[in-house]
Write a protein that holds these residues in place. Structure first.
Motif, PDB file in Angstrom:
ATOM      1  N   ILE A  22       0.887  -1.155   0.000  1.00 28.33           N
ATOM      2  CA  ILE A  22       0.000   0.000   0.000  1.00 28.33           C
ATOM      3  C   ILE A  22       0.925   1.205   0.000  1.00 28.33           C
ATOM      4  N   VAL A  23       0.796   1.987  -0.985  1.00 28.69           N
ATOM      5  CA  VAL A  23       1.773   3.058  -1.138  1.00 28.69           C
ATOM      6  C   VAL A  23       1.094   4.414  -1.108  1.00 28.69           C
ATOM      7  N   MET A  24       1.758   5.291  -0.443  1.00 33.76           N
ATOM      8  CA  MET A  24       1.313   6.673  -0.534  1.00 33.76           C
ATOM      9  C   MET A  24       2.341   7.382  -1.409  1.00 33.76           C
ATOM     10  N   HIS A 265      -6.478   2.397   5.564  1.00 30.16           N
ATOM     11  CA  HIS A 265      -5.141   2.960   5.373  1.00 30.16           C
ATOM     12  C   HIS A 265      -5.203   4.249   4.541  1.00 30.16           C
ATOM     13  N   HIS A 269      -4.372   8.293   5.301  1.00 25.67           N
ATOM     14  CA  HIS A 269      -3.590   9.268   4.523  1.00 25.67           C
ATOM     15  C   HIS A 269      -4.419  10.521   4.245  1.00 25.67           C
ATOM     16  N   HIS A 275       2.967   7.157   7.107  1.00 30.19           N
ATOM     17  CA  HIS A 275       3.289   5.758   7.438  1.00 30.19           C
ATOM     18  C   HIS A 275       3.978   5.666   8.797  1.00 30.19           C
TER      19      HIS A 275
HETATM   20 ZN   LIG Z   1       0.265   4.299   2.527  1.00 30.70          ZN
END
Ligand SMILES: [Zn+2]
Length: 311
Positions: A22-24, A265, A269, A275
């Motif tokens: 899971i990327v921001m 999640h 954000h 994170h």
């Molecule tokens: Zn994230």
């Protein structure tokens, strides 16, 4: 061997699950505040809307709303604030975008199901084969005993015939006894022939089962190889992102539970939470050690919420 294969399959499945990220996006951080007023953040609900959900995700808008609401709740209960509100006109959009990531998830699921099915078939054939082998052994033991008896009776009979021919025995009673013994031997022989045919039939059946079993094993190994080549190597991709300009985009989920976790999640954000380091945290950068069935905020998540919302 069977255990090893199971373990291997488990390893493959786990390897696939654990590489979802899971990327921001890095660029998003300075713009996060777009949705959050600098003064007294989180006191006005963040409005969001479902923009689109590709039908290939097989999730109804109602179900998606439910999952989103559950995702809201986790942050709202902790903060005691109404942090999110669904509003069809909202600027912050949630989208489910179908691409090769979800496609791969479906393919992996299909392969997993086919591997499971082949394993079940193999187990059933193994059981059949073991039953046939047990039956064969039992019949062979009694067959051998009967052959021994036949050979013994035959030897005695031949000796008696030899005596008869040497004129040692002459009575009619004796002759009739030999005739009776001869018939008895013929009966025994026929019975043995029948038992032999039965043994061969069992062996043939067992061979057919073994051939089927080998076919299943080949299919299984080929499916494992396909799985390995498609999903075995490390594949790092995003399940979802939060981007202030694009909103929340979901690319992949296996079940409602991991969709929920991803949404919690990304909502985090959207609140401006970054994170954290604990792998069990919702706001950890990767999915894996969080409780999927019962997602809960860790102390690190709570600290992130407190800081972002100035609680
Ligand atoms: Zn994230």
């Amino acid at each position: 061997m069977k255990f090893f294969r199971k373990l291997f399959l488990l390893f493959l499945v786990s390897a696939f699950i654990f590489v979802f990220w899971i990327v921001m996006p890095k660029k998003s951080q300075p713009q996060v505040r777009k949705y959050i007023p600098a003064a007294r953040p989180c006191r006005t609900p963040l409005k969001y809307a479902i923009d689109s959900a590709d039908p290939r995700f097989n999730i109804s808008p109602e179900k998606l709303r439910d999952v989103l609401e559950a995702a809201e709740n986790l942050w709202e209960i902790k903060s005691g604030l109404n942090l999110f509100e669904y509003d069809p006109e909202a600027e912050l959009k949630v989208r489910l975008v179908f691409d090769e990531r979800q496609q791969q998830t479906y393919e992996a699921e299909q392969l997993e199901a086919s591997l499971k099915n082949l394993d079940t078939q193999k187990a059933s054939l193994e059981k059949q084969q073991s039953a046939l082998s047990g039956e064969y052994d039992k019949k062979l033991t009694s067959f051998k005993k009967e052959v021994e008896k036949y050979e013994k009776d035959l030897k005695e009979y031949n000796e008696e015939v030899s005596d008869w021919n040497n004129q040692k025995r002459t009575s009619e009673e004796e002759y009739n006894k030999l005739k009776k013994e001869e018939q008895n031997l013929k009966d025994q022989f026929n019975k043995l022939k029948k038992a032999e045919a039965e043994l061969n039939a069992i062996a043939k059946k067992a061979n057919t089962v073994i051939t089927q079993e080998n076919k299943i094993i080949n299919s299984y190994n080929s499916a494992v190889n396909t799985y390995k080549s498609k999903f075995g190597s490390s594949q790092e991709f995003e399940k979802g992102i939060f981007d202030p300009s694009a909103g929340i985009i979901i690319y992949q989920f296996k079940e409602t539970s991991d969709l929920a976790l991803t949404l919690i999640h990304e909502f985090g954000h959207a609140l401006g939470i970054e994170h954290v380091e604990n792998p069990k945290s919702i706001m950890y950068y990767m999915i894996g050690e969080q409780n999927l069935d019962n997602p809960a905020l860790t102390a690190e998540d709570a600290a992130g919420l407190k800081s972002a919302c100035q609680l």
